[in-house]
Every structure is written in structure tokens, then in C-alpha cells.
Scaffold this active site. Structure first.
Site, PDB file in Angstrom:
ATOM      1  CB  ILE A  74       1.057  84.810  77.890  1.00  0.00           C
ATOM      2  CG1 ILE A  74       0.598  83.895  76.750  1.00  0.00           C
ATOM      3  CG2 ILE A  74      -0.145  85.272  78.720  1.00  0.00           C
ATOM      4  CD1 ILE A  74       0.181  82.514  77.179  1.00  0.00           C
ATOM      5  CG  ASN A  75       4.831  87.879  82.442  1.00  0.00           C
ATOM      6  OD1 ASN A  75       5.709  88.726  82.418  1.00  0.00           O
ATOM      7  ND2 ASN A  75       4.076  87.667  83.502  1.00  0.00           N
ATOM      8  CD  GLU A 277      10.207  84.783  80.407  1.00  0.00           C
ATOM      9  OE1 GLU A 277      11.226  85.470  80.230  1.00  0.00           O
ATOM     10  OE2 GLU A 277      10.066  83.643  79.941  1.00  0.00           O
TER      11      GLU A 277
END
Length: 299
Positions: A74-75, A277
Site C-alpha cells: 500500500i505504501n 517500510e
């Protein structure tokens, strides 16, 4: 609806989460096509700045961008999507290890529940965060214990799921020293200093610590900031448990405030964690981007 009249991009991370969960992916594709989406599928390794499929979907004003993966996927998608003036509605299928963002949207790790939400067309606008030149959907953190999500091995996450994070947390908690101190300028008149850890959260939970913030409101232009003063391990552990189980209302170690912007001062030895992350950012200025994404959501 059986006719394929809606264009959608599917970003798929076949390496995310537990391998067993990916058996549902072919069923997912079939169901989306039955709902009426004409899908173009791309793996996350294809998300480069040249000829990026996310930018094309935005520029061609497609109806939806679906993400089948974890919070890191998603990031990665968000870095391209958030920059575009037109952003298709985002649908998340939780194939990751912890699926924090899917839980924030009210879909706790269930791919078929997400399908039902998309079929019914439930959507809402949500806030996202920006840190320097990077974007995040759910969580930003730095300091001691904040590197667990990206330092836990992929093979361990694949076999143990969220328990892999728990094991790495215990190892880090018991065997490593606290990091250099962090300071945060949250307003012209308020500086929070001598911190070993901070968390910025879109929702009110992180990992095993559910409902850290009571009576939380979403999408109000503010994120939650949890700060942890530098202290010894036992005091920190007690404070975390007290926060989780609501044993005490006042803590001199862990504190909560709501922020919509701030400037963070991190030593060079400390990395930033965005949605699980490791991120390298050009500046440490944080801001909330109100109602920046339209998402399929249960809540």
C-alpha cells in the site's frame, strides 16, 4: 452487474504475508470481473517511475486501483498515487502479515469481506500523512523498536505471520539498547524532547496494541502522536501494558497528543518507518493531507 464497464488496476504482491493466503487470489480476480471490473494486473516490481501503471490509471481516470498485498505494498502504491491530481478509488485486499491499514478501513484480514464492501460500493474519503517527500497511509515511527516490521525476515513472516513480529519485538526489547534521543517541534510554543520512540497513527492501534487511543476520531485533519520518553525497559514495559489495558490515565513515559503538522529532529543513526517500510526522506517535516484518498471501506 455483469458487463465489464469499469476499468481498474490491480497491484499484486505475490510475496506478501503467508503463502497460504494467496490461494484466494484467482477467486478474487474472478469475483471482481463478475462485479463488472475490467482488470489490468501488475506486480509490485513493475512500479517504477518510468511508464508507471498507477500514473497511467490516474491520467486515464480509471474507476479503481485495487491493492492485493500488505501495508508495504500500500505504501509503495501511495508514493505514486498521492502525487496525482485525479486519484481513483482505492480498494485494499489484505494479503500482508499484519494488514494494519485494512483493519483501519474495517476489514480485518478478510479478502472476501473486502470483496463484499467493493460489490456494495461503500466508499469514504480518508486523510493520509506526508513526511518530507514521502507519503504514508497509516503509521509513521522512528526510534527504539520501530524497525521491527522491516527487519523481521520475509521467510519468518511467511511461515509465522504476525507472530514473527512478536518474536523480533521480544528479541529487540531484551537485547538492544535504546536509540539516541528524538525531539519534536509540534507548535511554535511546544517542543517534546528526550524521546526514545514516537508513533504517528492515522487510526488508534498498532500491531498487538489495539485501541491505544480511546474515543478516537478518524479523518478530522489530525493524526495521533504517541511519544515515549527515554527510560529503562521495565518502566517502558509497564507503561505499554498500562496503556493497552487502560490501567492508568496519566503516564510520564508514554503521552498522546493530536497533530496535523510538526518538525521532527532525528539523529542520523535513526531511520524512519512509514507503514512498516524503512524510508529515506528529504526533510523531517510532517503534515496531514485531509481527505486525500477515496477508499472502499466498511466503516
Amino acid at each position: 452487474m455483469s458487463t465489464m464497464d469499469k476499468q481498474a488496476l490491480m497491484i499484486y504482491n505475490s510475496f506478501s504475508g503467508k503463502k497460504s493466503a494467496h490461494k484466494a487470489f484467482p477467486i478474487l480476480l474472478k469475483k471482481l470481473e463478475e462485479i463488472g471490473y475490467q482488470l489490468t494486473i501488475h506486480q509490485t516490481k513493475e512500479l517504477t517511475s518510468i511508464g508507471n501503471p498507477i500514473k497511467k490509471a490516474c491520467q486515464d481516470r480509471w474507476d479503481a486501483i485495487f491493492i492485493a498485498g500488505g501495508d508495504g505494498t500500500i505504501n509503495q502504491t501511495l508514493q505514486f498515487l498521492a502525487e496525482e491530481p485525479f486519484r481513483p478509488t482505492v480498494g485494499v485486499f489484505p494479503f500482508g502479515t499484519s494488514n494494519e491499514f485494512a483493519q483501519y478501513l474495517g476489514m480485518s484480514g478478510n479478502v472476501f469481506q473486502a470483496l463484499s464492501v467493493i460489490e456494495n460500493g461503500f466508499t469514504k474519503p480518508i486523510d493520509i500523512g506526508k513526511f518530507g517527500n514521502h507519503y504514508f497511509a497509516n503509521i509513521a515511527a522512528a526510534g527504539w523498536l520501530s524497525d521491527i516490521t522491516y527487519k523481521t525476515s520475509r521467510s519468518l513472516k511467511s511461515s509465522l505471520g504476525e507472530w514473527a513480529y512478536v518474536l523480533y519485538f521480544l528479541k529487540t526489547f531484551l537485547l538492544t539498547k535504546q536509540s539516541d534521543t528524538i525531539s519534536i517541534d509540534v507548535s511554535p510554543n511546544k517542543v517534546i524532547s528526550n524521546l526514545s520512540l514516537f508513533l504517528i497513527m492515522n487510526g488508534n492501534s498498532v500491531g498487538p496494541f489495539e485501541s491505544l487511543i480511546k474515543n478516537s476520531t478518524h479523518n478530522d485533519g489530525y493524526f495521533h502522536l504517541l511519544t515515549c520518553k527515554k527510560t529503562n525497559r521495565l518502566q517502558l514495559l509497564f507503561s505499554l501494558l498500562a496503556k493497552k489495558f487502560n490501567l492508568t490515565k496519566n503516564s510520564s513515559i508514554i503521552n498522546h497528543t493530536k497533530i496535523k503538522s510538526g518538525c521532527f529532529i532525528l539523529p542520523e543513526t535513526i531511520a524512519l518507518n512509514l507503514d512498516g517500510e524503512k524510508a529515506q526522506v528529504k526533510s523531517l517535516q510532517f503534515e496531514v493531507l485531509p481527505q486525500h484518498l477515496q477508499v472502499f471501506s466498511l466503516g
